[in-house]
Design a protein around this motif. Structure first.
Motif, short mmCIF file in Angstrom:
data_model
loop_
_atom_site.label_atom_id
_atom_site.label_comp_id
_atom_site.label_asym_id
_atom_site.label_seq_id
_atom_site.Cartn_x
_atom_site.Cartn_y
_atom_site.Cartn_z
N PRO A 20 24.92 42.98 20.63
CA PRO A 20 25.68 44.28 20.89
C PRO A 20 27.03 44.24 21.86
CG PRO A 20 23.71 44.53 22.21
CD PRO A 20 23.59 43.16 21.37
N CYS A 21 27.81 44.89 21.38
CA CYS A 21 29.23 44.97 22.26
C CYS A 21 28.84 45.72 23.49
CB CYS A 21 30.30 45.58 21.47
SG CYS A 21 30.07 47.43 21.37
N GLY A 22 29.53 45.20 24.52
CA GLY A 22 29.43 45.62 26.15
C GLY A 22 30.64 45.26 26.67
N GLU A 23 30.30 44.82 27.84
CA GLU A 23 31.54 44.19 28.79
C GLU A 23 31.98 43.19 28.47
OE1 GLU A 23 32.95 45.76 31.53
OE2 GLU A 23 32.06 47.55 30.83
N GLU A 24 31.16 42.09 28.11
CA GLU A 24 31.61 40.96 27.52
C GLU A 24 32.38 40.99 26.26
OE1 GLU A 24 29.30 37.34 28.27
OE2 GLU A 24 29.00 37.94 30.51
N LEU A 25 31.51 41.39 25.21
CA LEU A 25 31.87 41.25 23.82
C LEU A 25 32.34 42.81 23.63
CD1 LEU A 25 29.03 39.54 22.38
CD2 LEU A 25 31.30 38.72 22.75
N LYS A 26 33.90 42.71 23.09
CA LYS A 26 34.35 43.87 22.78
C LYS A 26 34.36 44.35 21.27
CE LYS A 26 36.33 45.39 27.09
NZ LYS A 26 35.18 45.16 27.77
N GLY A 27 34.74 45.33 20.66
CA GLY A 27 34.92 45.65 19.65
C GLY A 27 33.47 45.82 18.77
N GLY A 28 33.38 45.36 17.60
CA GLY A 28 32.09 45.57 16.66
C GLY A 28 31.05 44.84 17.14
N ASP A 29 29.65 45.12 17.11
CA ASP A 29 28.68 44.13 17.27
C ASP A 29 28.61 42.92 16.60
OD1 ASP A 29 27.72 46.47 18.54
OD2 ASP A 29 26.00 47.18 17.09
N LYS A 30 28.28 41.92 17.28
CA LYS A 30 28.26 40.27 17.08
C LYS A 30 27.26 39.65 16.37
CE LYS A 30 32.62 40.42 18.60
NZ LYS A 30 32.91 41.95 18.68
N VAL A 31 27.25 38.79 15.90
CA VAL A 31 25.91 38.06 15.48
C VAL A 31 26.03 36.59 15.72
CG1 VAL A 31 24.76 37.55 13.55
CG2 VAL A 31 25.98 39.56 13.46
N LEU A 32 25.01 35.98 16.47
CA LEU A 32 25.27 34.61 16.70
C LEU A 32 24.12 33.98 15.74
CD1 LEU A 32 25.81 32.41 19.03
CD2 LEU A 32 23.68 32.91 19.99
N LEU A 33 24.74 33.07 14.98
CA LEU A 33 23.92 32.34 14.07
C LEU A 33 23.84 30.83 14.58
CD1 LEU A 33 25.95 34.46 11.91
CD2 LEU A 33 24.30 33.35 10.42
N THR A 34 22.54 30.45 14.32
CA THR A 34 22.06 28.89 14.80
C THR A 34 21.44 28.32 13.64
OG1 THR A 34 22.02 30.03 16.97
CG2 THR A 34 21.05 27.85 16.49
N CYS A 35 21.65 27.07 13.50
CA CYS A 35 21.03 26.24 12.58
C CYS A 35 21.03 24.84 12.79
CB CYS A 35 21.55 26.46 11.02
SG CYS A 35 23.14 25.30 10.46
N VAL A 36 20.33 23.96 12.21
CA VAL A 36 20.13 22.61 12.25
C VAL A 36 20.66 21.98 11.07
CG1 VAL A 36 18.65 20.44 12.63
CG2 VAL A 36 18.26 22.53 13.71
N GLY A 37 21.66 21.16 11.21
CA GLY A 37 22.44 20.67 9.89
C GLY A 37 21.40 19.89 8.99
N VAL A 38 21.85 19.54 7.63
CA VAL A 38 20.94 18.65 6.80
C VAL A 38 21.28 17.13 6.93
CG1 VAL A 38 20.51 20.69 5.27
CG2 VAL A 38 22.58 19.08 4.90
#
Length: 215
Positions: A187-205
């Protein structure tokens, strides 16, 4: 420009054997905006009018703005008239957020004023900046594809709200590569401005390029 077209695209790319995993989690702050206003088979003044209207909005936020004009005429301009604007905002950490808008093709839809097009494109760029993340909404799916095809290591990317296209693309990645992303909302707050952000994590093939140059 559509519908007649008449241009060529020359694409050249070095041969890469593997893709490195990425960690793009700090979007940074906007430091400069660059753009190009183009016009073909219309008055050269069109591009200048686009630039003036786009700057009237963007100048309120940042001084480092430069929008080039590119006017083509004659044979090199293709077969149809039109104009458009492409804007790119660069951040302090090297991320790029872009927006683009072009006039309606000849004979299709209502005529577009260059002033309206310039303002609407500037607003589109501000919308991308508000959404934020390290990749803009148009290129989210490309970033996720390159993460999927990377080496068997962890890749992370911070994106703005996922576009409907990206959500469908994630389903395709699961179907084709059996890859599932870990999705964390930030969620946006002091560090992240603007819209809510999404952190995506994966392991490559661990996809490897097997193509050989033929002599």
């Amino acid at each position: 420009m559509p519908p007649g077209g008449g241009g060529e695209v020359f694409f050249s790319c070095p041969v890469r054997k593997v893709l490195k995993p990425v960690q793009l989690t700090d979007p940074g702050k906007i430091k400069r905006i660059r753009g190009i206003a183009y016009s073909v088979r219309v008055s050269p003044q069109m591009a200048n009018r686009i630039v003036d209207s786009a700057r009237s909005i963007l100048n309120k936020f940042i001084p480092d703005i430069y929008i080039y004009t590119d006017h083509m005429k004659g044979v090199s301009s293709g077969k149809s008239p039109g104009f458009g604007l492409s804007l790119v905002a660069e951040t302090t950490t090297g991320a790029f957020l872009s927006a683009e808008l072009a006039s309606n093709p000849q004979g299709q839809g209502a005529a577009v004023l260059p002033e309206d097009l310039g303002q609407n494109c500037a607003k589109l760029l501000l919308e991308e900046i508000y959404r934020g993340g390290c990749v803009d909404s148009t290129n989210q799916s490309l970033g996720l594809l390159l993460m999927t095809l990377g080496q068997q290591d962890v890749s992370k990317v911070l994106l703005g709200p996922l576009s409907p296209y990206t959500i469908e693309f994630l389903r395709h990645l699961k179907s084709f590569f059996q890859i599932m992303f870990k999705i964390e909302t930030k969620p946006c707050g002091e560090e992240l401005k603007g819209g809510d952000k999404v952190l995506l994590t994966c392991v490559g093939v661990g996809f490897s390029n097997l193509s050989k140059t033929l002599k």
